[in-house]
Design an enzyme around this catalytic site. Structure first.
Site, PDB file in Angstrom:
ATOM      1  N   ASP A  72       0.614  -1.349  -0.110  1.00 30.68           N
ATOM      2  CA  ASP A  72      -0.098   0.011   0.009  1.00 30.68           C
ATOM      3  C   ASP A  72       0.620   1.596   0.111  1.00 30.68           C
ATOM      4  OD1 ASP A  72       0.718  -0.133   2.535  1.00 30.68           O
ATOM      5  OD2 ASP A  72      -1.397  -1.182   3.502  1.00 30.68           O
ATOM      6  N   ASP A 141      -7.670  -3.281  14.114  1.00 29.70           N
ATOM      7  CA  ASP A 141      -9.501  -3.118  13.795  1.00 29.70           C
ATOM      8  C   ASP A 141      -9.352  -4.409  12.769  1.00 29.70           C
ATOM      9  OD1 ASP A 141      -8.238  -1.712  11.338  1.00 29.70           O
ATOM     10  OD2 ASP A 141      -9.755  -0.609  11.464  1.00 29.70           O
ATOM     11  N   HIS A 143      -8.012  -4.228  10.263  1.00 28.06           N
ATOM     12  CA  HIS A 143      -7.481  -4.593   8.548  1.00 28.06           C
ATOM     13  C   HIS A 143      -6.071  -5.194   8.146  1.00 28.06           C
ATOM     14  CE1 HIS A 143      -5.525  -1.140  10.372  1.00 28.06           C
ATOM     15  NE2 HIS A 143      -4.694  -0.750   9.251  1.00 28.06           N
ATOM     16  N   GLU A 148     -10.093  -1.731   5.004  1.00 29.70           N
ATOM     17  CA  GLU A 148     -11.064  -1.388   6.357  1.00 29.70           C
ATOM     18  C   GLU A 148     -12.001  -2.023   6.894  1.00 29.70           C
ATOM     19  OE1 GLU A 148     -10.523   1.894   7.730  1.00 29.70           O
ATOM     20  OE2 GLU A 148      -8.039   0.537   6.808  1.00 29.70           O
TER      21      GLU A 148
HETATM   22  C1  GLP Z   1      -1.525   0.419   8.089  1.00 27.59           C
HETATM   23  C2  GLP Z   1      -0.710  -0.362   6.833  1.00 27.59           C
HETATM   24  C3  GLP Z   1      -0.375  -2.027   7.213  1.00 27.59           C
HETATM   25  C4  GLP Z   1      -0.177  -2.570   8.255  1.00 27.59           C
HETATM   26  C5  GLP Z   1      -0.857  -1.855   9.388  1.00 27.59           C
HETATM   27  C6  GLP Z   1      -0.355  -1.686  10.608  1.00 27.59           C
HETATM   28  O1  GLP Z   1      -2.829   0.273   8.204  1.00 27.59           O
HETATM   29  N1  GLP Z   1      -0.981   0.219   5.979  1.00 27.59           N
HETATM   30  O2  GLP Z   1      -0.287  -2.464   5.903  1.00 27.59           O
HETATM   31  O3  GLP Z   1      -0.014  -3.691   8.358  1.00 27.59           O
HETATM   32  O4  GLP Z   1      -1.085  -0.427   9.801  1.00 27.59           O
HETATM   33  O5  GLP Z   1       0.723  -0.984  11.476  1.00 27.59           O
HETATM   34  P1  GLP Z   1       1.943  -1.337  12.641  1.00 27.59           P
HETATM   35  O6  GLP Z   1       3.173  -2.724  11.828  1.00 27.59           O
HETATM   36  O7  GLP Z   1       2.432  -0.060  12.559  1.00 27.59           O
HETATM   37  O8  GLP Z   1       1.020  -1.734  13.332  1.00 27.59           O
END
Ligand code: GLP
Length: 259
Positions: A72, A141, A143, A148
């Protein structure tokens, strides 16, 4: 689905790094037949990336014949903005390994036609025969990438409006910069992730425990897009003990296969 339980986040990173190393070595990639790796940004994979760099420096792994596709990217951030996933990937992995620049793919959040950019990305993945191993994190959450709660589990790559995932996870990153967290992003779809030959999700910390519970024990549900992993024949979740705190099946420790 395999659930790999590791005592700490450091061991999650080590397990995942060794797994990637083994997968690439077994595949024996060449210029004509590269290994295709899907990669996430976020805080979760930082230790993994640091370990992959060490393994590269020790001569144990090469990315010469590896092709990457990131999950992403934010819409509207300049590519060299410190919070873009493009900069994140360069700083935390790509600048420190031997991957050829043309093998790296990251969605362009400044493309004039965002839907076309996502469709072209999907085609590019297909042109390599699909992703061999998609690595991901998960939001609190549930995702995955920027899919989302409520996103169709069948979608391929698409523009997204990740308002909810910005709340706990991403917004703090922007507090140190003048930029506001962008309201839009481009993301690989859940369908695209499920098309990979293998998917490995990393989860660490108690904040991810609800998401791990829904992924492993919940119903397949678009409100917890990570739960779509249950449909995948080769899905792995690698997590630390804190991330298992909400699991109800208390024999879960017997399911892990560390090492
Ligand atoms: C964001 C990113 C995801 C990632 C998620 C968790 O939404 N787009 O790709 O997996 O956050 O992030 P973190 O690893 O910082 O908890």
């Amino acid at each position: 689905m395999r659930l790999i339980l590791c005592p700490t986040a450091v061991e999650v990173a080590e397990w995942a790094a060794q797994y990637i190393l083994r997968r690439i070595a077994d595949f024996a990639p060449t210029g004509d037949r590269p290994f295709v790796l899907g990669l996430p940004a976020g805080s979760t994979p930082l230790k993994l990336y640091a370990r992959l760099i060490e393994l590269y420096q020790q001569g144990k792994i090469s990315f010469q014949h590896v092709v990457t596709f990131n999950m992403d990217e934010y819409v509207g951030l300049p590519q060299n903005h410190p919070q873009s996933y493009c900069v994140y990937m360069r700083q935390n992995l790509l600048n420190h390994i031997d991957i050829p620049a043309q093998n790296v793919h990251i969605l362009d959040g400044n493309a004039p036609d965002l839907a076309a950019e996502c469709a072209a990305y999907e085609d590019k993945i297909k042109s390599f025969g699909g992703v061999n191993l998609f690595i991901g994190g998960v939001g609190e959450d549930g995702h995955i990438a920027f899919n989302e709660p409520g996103t169709s589990l069948a979608l391929s790559n698409a523009p997204a409006s990740p308002e909810r995932s910005h709340a706990p996870g991403q917004r703090p990153l922007f507090l140190t910069t003048p930029a506001r967290c962008p309201p839009h992003a481009l993301t690989v779809g859940v369908g695209t992730i499920l098309d990979a030959q293998e998917v490995m999700i990393l989860a660490q910390g108690a904040a991810k425990a609800q998401a791990v519970h829904h992924a492993v024990e919940g119903c397949i549900n678009h409100l917890w897009t990570i739960s779509a992993l249950q449909l995948h024949p080769n899905a792995l979740i690698v997590c630390d003990e804190d991330a298992t705190l909400e699991l109800k099946v208390k024999t879960v420790r017997g399911l892990g296969e560390p090492g």
